[in-house]
Write a protein that holds these residues in place. Structure first.
Motif, PDB file in Angstrom:
ATOM      1  N   GLU A  13       0.819  -1.212   0.000  1.00  0.00           N
ATOM      2  CA  GLU A  13       0.000   0.000   0.000  1.00  0.00           C
ATOM      3  C   GLU A  13       0.860   1.273   0.000  1.00  0.00           C
ATOM      4  O   GLU A  13       0.445   2.305  -0.526  1.00  0.00           O
ATOM      5  CB  GLU A  13      -0.944   0.018   1.213  1.00  0.00           C
ATOM      6  CG  GLU A  13      -1.892  -1.148   1.280  1.00  0.00           C
ATOM      7  CD  GLU A  13      -1.288  -2.406   1.904  1.00  0.00           C
ATOM      8  OE1 GLU A  13      -1.972  -3.443   1.881  1.00  0.00           O
ATOM      9  OE2 GLU A  13      -0.151  -2.351   2.407  1.00  0.00           O
ATOM     10  N   GLU A  59     -12.057  13.195 -12.310  1.00  0.00           N
ATOM     11  CA  GLU A  59     -11.542  11.823 -12.273  1.00  0.00           C
ATOM     12  C   GLU A  59     -10.120  11.777 -11.722  1.00  0.00           C
ATOM     13  O   GLU A  59      -9.791  10.880 -10.939  1.00  0.00           O
ATOM     14  CB  GLU A  59     -11.575  11.197 -13.679  1.00  0.00           C
ATOM     15  CG  GLU A  59     -12.966  10.996 -14.233  1.00  0.00           C
ATOM     16  CD  GLU A  59     -13.554  12.244 -14.909  1.00  0.00           C
ATOM     17  OE1 GLU A  59     -14.737  12.173 -15.295  1.00  0.00           O
ATOM     18  OE2 GLU A  59     -12.859  13.271 -15.040  1.00  0.00           O
ATOM     19  N   LEU A  63      -8.916   9.937  -8.215  1.00  0.00           N
ATOM     20  CA  LEU A  63      -7.815   8.972  -8.156  1.00  0.00           C
ATOM     21  C   LEU A  63      -6.752   9.419  -7.158  1.00  0.00           C
ATOM     22  O   LEU A  63      -6.269   8.615  -6.356  1.00  0.00           O
ATOM     23  CB  LEU A  63      -7.203   8.753  -9.537  1.00  0.00           C
ATOM     24  CG  LEU A  63      -6.074   7.735  -9.629  1.00  0.00           C
ATOM     25  CD1 LEU A  63      -6.514   6.357  -9.128  1.00  0.00           C
ATOM     26  CD2 LEU A  63      -5.552   7.650 -11.055  1.00  0.00           C
ATOM     27  N   LYS A  66      -7.835   8.764  -3.640  1.00  0.00           N
ATOM     28  CA  LYS A  66      -7.813   7.334  -3.317  1.00  0.00           C
ATOM     29  C   LYS A  66      -6.390   6.794  -3.180  1.00  0.00           C
ATOM     30  O   LYS A  66      -6.168   5.843  -2.444  1.00  0.00           O
ATOM     31  CB  LYS A  66      -8.579   6.553  -4.377  1.00  0.00           C
ATOM     32  CG  LYS A  66     -10.069   6.820  -4.322  1.00  0.00           C
ATOM     33  CD  LYS A  66     -10.808   6.121  -5.446  1.00  0.00           C
ATOM     34  CE  LYS A  66     -12.303   6.405  -5.356  1.00  0.00           C
ATOM     35  NZ  LYS A  66     -13.034   5.816  -6.499  1.00  0.00           N
ATOM     36  N   GLU A  74      -7.913   1.693   3.402  1.00  0.00           N
ATOM     37  CA  GLU A  74      -8.869   2.374   2.531  1.00  0.00           C
ATOM     38  C   GLU A  74      -8.238   2.829   1.224  1.00  0.00           C
ATOM     39  O   GLU A  74      -8.939   3.284   0.321  1.00  0.00           O
ATOM     40  CB  GLU A  74      -9.472   3.581   3.256  1.00  0.00           C
ATOM     41  CG  GLU A  74     -10.310   3.192   4.465  1.00  0.00           C
ATOM     42  CD  GLU A  74     -10.809   4.392   5.236  1.00  0.00           C
ATOM     43  OE1 GLU A  74     -10.631   5.551   4.773  1.00  0.00           O
ATOM     44  OE2 GLU A  74     -11.382   4.183   6.316  1.00  0.00           O
ATOM     45  N   ARG A  75      -6.925   2.746   1.116  1.00  0.00           N
ATOM     46  CA  ARG A  75      -6.209   3.170  -0.076  1.00  0.00           C
ATOM     47  C   ARG A  75      -6.541   2.261  -1.252  1.00  0.00           C
ATOM     48  O   ARG A  75      -6.714   1.054  -1.091  1.00  0.00           O
ATOM     49  CB  ARG A  75      -4.707   3.151   0.220  1.00  0.00           C
ATOM     50  CG  ARG A  75      -3.891   4.043  -0.679  1.00  0.00           C
ATOM     51  CD  ARG A  75      -2.455   4.133  -0.181  1.00  0.00           C
ATOM     52  NE  ARG A  75      -2.383   4.745   1.154  1.00  0.00           N
ATOM     53  CZ  ARG A  75      -1.501   4.413   2.075  1.00  0.00           C
ATOM     54  NH1 ARG A  75      -0.596   3.480   1.856  1.00  0.00           N
ATOM     55  NH2 ARG A  75      -1.526   5.023   3.256  1.00  0.00           N
ATOM     56  N   ILE A  76      -6.641   2.839  -2.421  1.00  0.00           N
ATOM     57  CA  ILE A  76      -6.967   2.075  -3.620  1.00  0.00           C
ATOM     58  C   ILE A  76      -5.868   1.054  -3.917  1.00  0.00           C
ATOM     59  O   ILE A  76      -4.692   1.280  -3.602  1.00  0.00           O
ATOM     60  CB  ILE A  76      -7.187   3.040  -4.813  1.00  0.00           C
ATOM     61  CG1 ILE A  76      -7.881   2.345  -5.967  1.00  0.00           C
ATOM     62  CG2 ILE A  76      -5.876   3.690  -5.238  1.00  0.00           C
ATOM     63  CD1 ILE A  76      -8.365   3.303  -7.045  1.00  0.00           C
ATOM     64  N   THR A  77      -6.234  -0.058  -4.502  1.00  0.00           N
ATOM     65  CA  THR A  77      -5.239  -1.067  -4.898  1.00  0.00           C
ATOM     66  C   THR A  77      -4.708  -0.711  -6.274  1.00  0.00           C
ATOM     67  O   THR A  77      -5.323   0.080  -7.015  1.00  0.00           O
ATOM     68  CB  THR A  77      -5.871  -2.472  -4.958  1.00  0.00           C
ATOM     69  OG1 THR A  77      -6.861  -2.477  -5.991  1.00  0.00           O
ATOM     70  CG2 THR A  77      -6.480  -2.872  -3.628  1.00  0.00           C
ATOM     71  N   LYS A  79      -4.607  -2.662  -8.832  1.00  0.00           N
ATOM     72  CA  LYS A  79      -5.552  -3.179  -9.830  1.00  0.00           C
ATOM     73  C   LYS A  79      -6.712  -2.213 -10.023  1.00  0.00           C
ATOM     74  O   LYS A  79      -7.095  -1.923 -11.160  1.00  0.00           O
ATOM     75  CB  LYS A  79      -6.068  -4.551  -9.370  1.00  0.00           C
ATOM     76  CG  LYS A  79      -7.013  -5.200 -10.339  1.00  0.00           C
ATOM     77  CD  LYS A  79      -7.455  -6.556  -9.842  1.00  0.00           C
ATOM     78  CE  LYS A  79      -8.433  -7.178 -10.816  1.00  0.00           C
ATOM     79  NZ  LYS A  79      -8.898  -8.487 -10.349  1.00  0.00           N
ATOM     80  N   ASP A  80      -7.273  -1.699  -8.937  1.00  0.00           N
ATOM     81  CA  ASP A  80      -8.396  -0.777  -9.048  1.00  0.00           C
ATOM     82  C   ASP A  80      -7.963   0.576  -9.627  1.00  0.00           C
ATOM     83  O   ASP A  80      -8.726   1.222 -10.342  1.00  0.00           O
ATOM     84  CB  ASP A  80      -9.086  -0.580  -7.709  1.00  0.00           C
ATOM     85  CG  ASP A  80      -9.863  -1.811  -7.271  1.00  0.00           C
ATOM     86  OD1 ASP A  80     -10.197  -2.648  -8.138  1.00  0.00           O
ATOM     87  OD2 ASP A  80     -10.132  -1.936  -6.065  1.00  0.00           O
ATOM     88  N   ALA A  81      -6.759   1.011  -9.320  1.00  0.00           N
ATOM     89  CA  ALA A  81      -6.254   2.262  -9.865  1.00  0.00           C
ATOM     90  C   ALA A  81      -6.083   2.169 -11.376  1.00  0.00           C
ATOM     91  O   ALA A  81      -6.381   3.117 -12.107  1.00  0.00           O
ATOM     92  CB  ALA A  81      -4.925   2.647  -9.216  1.00  0.00           C
TER      93      ALA A  81
END
Length: 82
Positions: A13, A59, A63, A66, A74-77, A79-81
């Motif tokens: 992370e 957008e 990003l 996140k 809670e941080r974006i992964t 893959k999701d980023a």
């Protein structure tokens, strides 16, 4: 340096945080967290408060929020980023 590292923890992370900081710097030419001393900068990092780039799209701002999120859970992964 992510807040996780400042608290003595390291995980994947942290890399997302660092990429968010680089993304911010590419967009603005500035650091998201700055100050007159190391303590001041580290306190800003731990609080996670920074100014969004003025000309960034919604957008991009989403990003960044996140990626540069203080809570690593809670941080974006990556893959999701993507």
């Amino acid at each position: 340096i992510s807040p996780d590292v400042l608290n003595g923890n390291y995980g994947k992370e942290c890399d997302i945080w660092s990429l968010g900081v680089v993304f911010y710097m590419m967009m603005t030419g500035k650091y998201p967290f700055d100050g007159n001393s190391r303590v001041e900068v580290f306190n800003k990092i731990k609080n996670g408060k920074f100014n969004m780039p003025k000309n960034a799209s919604p957008e991009c701002c989403d990003l960044l929020r996140k990626m540069i999120c203080v809570n690593p859970d809670e941080r974006i992964t990556a893959k999701d980023a993507l």
